[in-house]
Design a protein around this motif. Structure first.
Motif, PDB file in Angstrom:
ATOM      1  N   GLU A   1       0.839  -1.204   0.000  1.00 15.77           N
ATOM      2  CA  GLU A   1       0.000   0.000   0.000  1.00 15.77           C
ATOM      3  C   GLU A   1       0.873   1.253   0.000  1.00 15.77           C
ATOM      4  OE1 GLU A   1      -3.295   0.654  -0.123  1.00 15.77           O
ATOM      5  OE2 GLU A   1      -3.634  -1.466  -0.589  1.00 15.77           O
TER       6      GLU A   1
ATOM      7  N   LYS B   1      -1.658   8.662   5.894  1.00 19.40           N
ATOM      8  CA  LYS B   1      -2.909   8.279   5.240  1.00 19.40           C
ATOM      9  C   LYS B   1      -2.964   6.765   5.044  1.00 19.40           C
ATOM     10  CE  LYS B   1      -3.034  11.876   2.167  1.00 19.40           C
ATOM     11  NZ  LYS B   1      -3.262  12.417   0.844  1.00 19.40           N
ATOM     12  N   VAL B   2      -1.853   6.210   4.513  1.00 23.56           N
ATOM     13  CA  VAL B   2      -1.827   4.771   4.266  1.00 23.56           C
ATOM     14  C   VAL B   2      -1.964   4.012   5.567  1.00 23.56           C
ATOM     15  CG1 VAL B   2      -0.429   2.871   3.421  1.00 23.56           C
ATOM     16  CG2 VAL B   2      -0.459   5.026   2.186  1.00 23.56           C
TER      17      VAL B   2
ATOM     18  N   GLY C   1      -3.416   4.899   8.216  1.00 27.64           N
ATOM     19  CA  GLY C   1      -4.805   5.031   8.649  1.00 27.64           C
ATOM     20  C   GLY C   1      -5.705   4.010   7.971  1.00 27.64           C
ATOM     21  N   THR C   2      -5.540   3.836   6.647  1.00 31.02           N
ATOM     22  CA  THR C   2      -6.434   2.911   5.946  1.00 31.02           C
ATOM     23  C   THR C   2      -6.059   1.461   6.216  1.00 31.02           C
ATOM     24  OG1 THR C   2      -5.094   3.474   4.044  1.00 31.02           O
ATOM     25  CG2 THR C   2      -7.359   4.254   4.033  1.00 31.02           C
ATOM     26  N   VAL C   3      -4.750   1.149   6.165  1.00 29.56           N
ATOM     27  CA  VAL C   3      -4.352  -0.252   6.306  1.00 29.56           C
ATOM     28  C   VAL C   3      -4.701  -0.796   7.687  1.00 29.56           C
ATOM     29  CG1 VAL C   3      -2.400  -1.816   6.360  1.00 29.56           C
ATOM     30  CG2 VAL C   3      -2.550  -0.104   4.583  1.00 29.56           C
TER      31      VAL C   3
ATOM     32  N   LYS D   1      -6.987   0.097   9.723  1.00 29.80           N
ATOM     33  CA  LYS D   1      -8.303   0.510  10.154  1.00 29.80           C
ATOM     34  C   LYS D   1      -8.888  -0.500  11.138  1.00 29.80           C
ATOM     35  CE  LYS D   1     -11.793   3.347   8.176  1.00 29.80           C
ATOM     36  NZ  LYS D   1     -11.270   4.488   8.831  1.00 29.80           N
TER      37      LYS D   1
ATOM     38  N   GLU E   1      -7.636   0.125  14.535  1.00 30.80           N
ATOM     39  CA  GLU E   1      -8.214   1.355  15.022  1.00 30.80           C
ATOM     40  C   GLU E   1      -9.598   1.094  15.614  1.00 30.80           C
ATOM     41  OE1 GLU E   1      -9.322   5.450  12.829  1.00 30.80           O
ATOM     42  OE2 GLU E   1      -7.989   4.046  11.838  1.00 30.80           O
ATOM     43  N   SER E   2     -10.379   0.277  14.887  1.00 28.93           N
ATOM     44  CA  SER E   2     -11.751   0.081  15.346  1.00 28.93           C
ATOM     45  C   SER E   2     -11.789  -0.697  16.649  1.00 28.93           C
ATOM     46  CB  SER E   2     -12.584  -0.614  14.274  1.00 28.93           C
ATOM     47  OG  SER E   2     -12.151  -1.943  14.150  1.00 28.93           O
TER      48      SER E   2
ATOM     49  N   GLY F   1     -17.318   7.457  10.576  1.00 29.29           N
ATOM     50  CA  GLY F   1     -15.889   7.696  10.375  1.00 29.29           C
ATOM     51  C   GLY F   1     -15.435   8.963  11.067  1.00 29.29           C
TER      52      GLY F   1
ATOM     53  N   ASP G   1      -4.089   9.948  12.504  1.00 23.72           N
ATOM     54  CA  ASP G   1      -5.258  10.597  11.934  1.00 23.72           C
ATOM     55  C   ASP G   1      -5.110  12.107  11.931  1.00 23.72           C
ATOM     56  OD1 ASP G   1      -6.948   8.878  10.885  1.00 23.72           O
ATOM     57  OD2 ASP G   1      -8.456   8.948  12.468  1.00 23.72           O
TER      58      ASP G   1
ATOM     59  N   ARG H   1      -2.615  13.741  11.117  1.00 27.25           N
ATOM     60  CA  ARG H   1      -1.869  14.114   9.913  1.00 27.25           C
ATOM     61  C   ARG H   1      -1.174  15.461  10.088  1.00 27.25           C
ATOM     62  NH1 ARG H   1      -5.652  13.790   5.012  1.00 27.25           N
ATOM     63  NH2 ARG H   1      -3.820  14.613   4.049  1.00 27.25           N
TER      64      ARG H   1
END
Lengths: 392, 285
Positions: free
Chosen positions: A8, A60-61, A63-65, A67, A70-71, A123, A167, A169
């Motif tokens: 990613e 950013k990456v 954060g998405t990878v 996720k 995070e949850s 989100g 997050d 950033r």
């Protein structure tokens, strides 16, 4: 283990290599990150990112990878928020503020609403006036203006769980399309440096001295050589006035950086497109001009030429004789541009207009074609690419 | 062996992780950040926290990679040979150790600080690749290999004047010291001036961060400038009240010389003060 993350990052154009990935695994094995998500974030950042311009992309990456991770943390936050928030609120709110809270239906009501929102919310949220997030006017979230607000993640760094570090950033303004400062410009211009030894011999040439002395059977034979100097020569043409006024600061910065960086720097001004006359002083541009022919004859072809302009004008100003808005030009701007480019093979055009708008102005396309595609945006990465082009 | 910050240095969590990664895996740590955020000081603090020696190598525009390894003093040897000195027969008499050699041969392994690596020539980092990676190099004159018995902890600072080559970056850990937020800044101030009046710090920090927000400043004041300014404020025994009075006529903070280092920035502030005064005279209708 984190192969997905690695790819990613690669897709997001963060330059990562296998070696760095292996280093990360090694560090994980050595227990540097001690099984906490934050530590892992810091460690992977230190290992995989080598340039602060890429930090934002990395965040950013990440954060998405991650996720999923995070949850899990968020789930906890939803389970415990009531007493945690109450404690936090009691600590930060004054009596007056608490009275204000009553206006929203009392503290319990506030907490209830907050909990409902937390569950509803899908989100991260920024701005707005209902959802929980940062910088909004909703009563919930951090850095807001509502006096009834409950602060989340703003009090102490230990309680930052509500807002993930990545997050936030925080590094976003360091992305490489940022506006230029002179220091950055100088760095980009440094690519153009070309060292050569020329002139008076003032430096002791040690290797040659030793070699000659040895050849001389041990008798000292001093050899001198000239000092190393930056030899690159640059000729800059600035578009001035009219639509360029909004970019004046950017151009000033470029100019001052270039001026201190190059010893052999010559500059001239023109308006919209290069015609038969250029000038060095904008106050006397009508009286004190220099024929462009003289410029072309004065500076030899090893000068590198940089045009700075937005190239935004009527296309006729480039292609037709007499097209200039200010005077009658016998020959078209196109003729003059071609003439210049024939003499100076190393030339680029720097355009302060953002690159995504280039398609909307046909004269930019015309000029770009004239420059054989060597038009670059006046950003750090554009300047970098331009310097590479000039050095080819 | 772990670095957890010291009494005189406030280290953020991310910085600690980066430093510890570099210590554990024995790889160089590259530090960047705004001027005045404590890049060089970090190495000194790590050294004192771990109880190791600090070897500093300050890089200048003329520094060559070879100077860090060793230099062959050919001129003295030449002179000695002409004078018939006996030392001349042993070439090792004329090999002058560089900072890297010093760091490789010291025990226990010291901290080696390569300060402002970006000042040097563009090829400089490339010339040190093998030496920093394998921690060994070859001395041609004496035909010996110098190898670090214990790998020193290498810290490198850069001010971003030049880009560093990718091959070099691959071998380092990287940390960007971001500008401290007000909370961290308060801790930093406390560490430097223990027992300083809290009101004074609060007012000073408000002004300080306000100044940093002013658009168009050529040089934003940094941590070291804030510390200098606070020292001045204390020695002049200014009270928090004097800082607090937001009189538009005194928009320029007292002792601004410590914060604004550029006459254009001072002019900018004077202009802002002037505008504020004018607005006051003509209240908006």
């Amino acid at each position: 283990m984190f192969i997905n993350f690695f790819y990613e990052l690669k897709n997001a154009k963060v330059p990562v290599t296998l070696k760095e990935y292996l280093t990360l695994l090694e560090a994980m094995k050595a227990g540097v990150a001690s099984y906490s998500v934050d530590d892992f974030y810091y460690l992977s950042r230190a290992t995989l990112v080598k340039d602060e311009r890429n930090l934002d992309k990395f965040d950013k990456v990440f954060g998405t990878v991650f996720k999923g991770l995070e949850s899990v943390a968020d789930g906890e936050a939803i389970e415990i928020p009531e007493e945690w928030l109450r404690k936090l609120a009691e600590k930060t709110l004054t009596e007056e503020e608490k009275a204000l809270i009553e206006s929203l239906g009392g503290f319990d009501k506030l907490m209830e609403t907050l909990q409902k929102r937390l569950e509803e919310q899908k989100g991260r949220h920024q701005g707005g006036n209902k959802w929980i997030g940062t910088a909004g006017t909703s009563p919930f979230g951090a850095h807001g203006y509502n006096p009834e607000g409950v602060r989340i993640g703003q009090d102490k760094s230990r309680h930052r769980r509500a807002v993930k570090v990545w997050d936030k950033r925080e590094f976003q303004n360091l992305d490489d399309s940022l506006e230029l400062g002179t220091r950055n410009i100088k760095v980009a211009l440094r690519r153009l440096r070309k060292f050569a030894r020329e002139g008076a011999e003032v430096e002791l040439d040690m290797p040659d001295t030793i070699r000659s002395t040895a050849n001389n059977a041990g008798w000292l034979d001093l050899k001198m050589r000239p000092e190393r100097r930056n030899k690159v020569k640059v000729l800059i043409f600035f578009d001035i006035g009219g639509s360029m006024d909004s970019y004046i600061r950017l151009c000033e910065e470029l100019f001052s950086a270039a001026r201190s960086e190059f010893k052999h720097l010559e500059y001239f001004y023109f308006h919209n497109c290069l015609y038969e006359k250029v000038w060095k002083d904008n106050k006397r541009r009508m009286t004190d001009t220099m024929p462009t022919w003289d410029v072309l004859h004065t500076y030899p072809h090893d000068y590198k030429v940089i045009f700075v302009g937005d190239a935004s004008m009527s296309p006729y100003e480039i292609t037709y004789p007499g097209g200039s808005v200010e005077h009658w030009n016998e020959e078209s701007g196109e003729t003059w541009m071609r003439r210049t480019l024939d003499i100076y093979p190393h030339a680029v055009w720097l355009n302060p207009t953002p690159e995504r708008h280039w398609g909307h102005t046909s004269s930019i396309g015309v000029m770009r074609q004239l420059m054989e595609g060597r038009m670059f945006p006046l950003t750090l990465s554009g300047l970098d690419a331009a310097a590479r082009e000039l050095n080819r | 062996m772990k670095f957890t910050g010291t009494e005189s240095y406030v280290a953020t969590d991310d910085l600690k992780v980066a430093v510890n990664a570099a210590i554990t895996l024995q790889r160089p740590l590259l530090i960047k950040g705004e001027p005045g955020t404590g890049k060089t000081v970090l190495a000194q603090e790590v050294a004192s926290a771990l109880g190791r020696d600090l070897i500093q190598w300050h890089i200048k525009s003329t520094t060559k990679a070879q100077q860090g390894l060793y230099e062959y003093d050919a001129v003295s040897r030449l002179r000695d040979s002409q004078l018939g000195d006996d030392r001349v027969h042993d070439i090792s008499n004329y090999i002058v150790k560089g900072k890297l050699w010093e760091a490789f041969s010291a025990a226990p392994a010291p901290i080696l600080l390569i300060d402002e690596i970006d000042k040097a020539d563009i090829e400089f980092p490339n010339d040190l690749l093998q030496e920093l990676d394998r921690m060994e190099f070859y001395v041609y004159e004496t035909r010996e290999t110098v190898k670090a018995a214990e790998r020193p902890i290498v810290m490198i600072t850069s001010n971003n004047e030049k880009e560093l080559p990718d091959a070099f970056l691959r071998r380092c850990f990287f940390h960007y010291i971001k500008f401290p937020d007000p909370d961290t800044m308060r801790q930093i101030v406390e560490v430097h001036y223990p027992g300083i009046q809290h009101d004074l710090v609060r007012e000073a920090l408000t002004i300080f961060y306000d100044i940093r927000e002013v658009p168009g400043l050529k040089k934003k004041p940094s941590t070291s400038e804030l510390l200098d300014w606070l020292k001045l404020l204390m020695s002049e025994s200014l009270t928090p009240e004097m800082l607090r009075e937001r009189d538009p006529k005194k928009l320029i903070p007292p002792m601004h010389g410590a914060l604004l280092k550029n006459e254009q920035d001072v002019h900018l502030f004077e202009r802002l003060a002037f505008l504020a005064r004018r607005q006051e005279r003509q209240p908006p209708q």
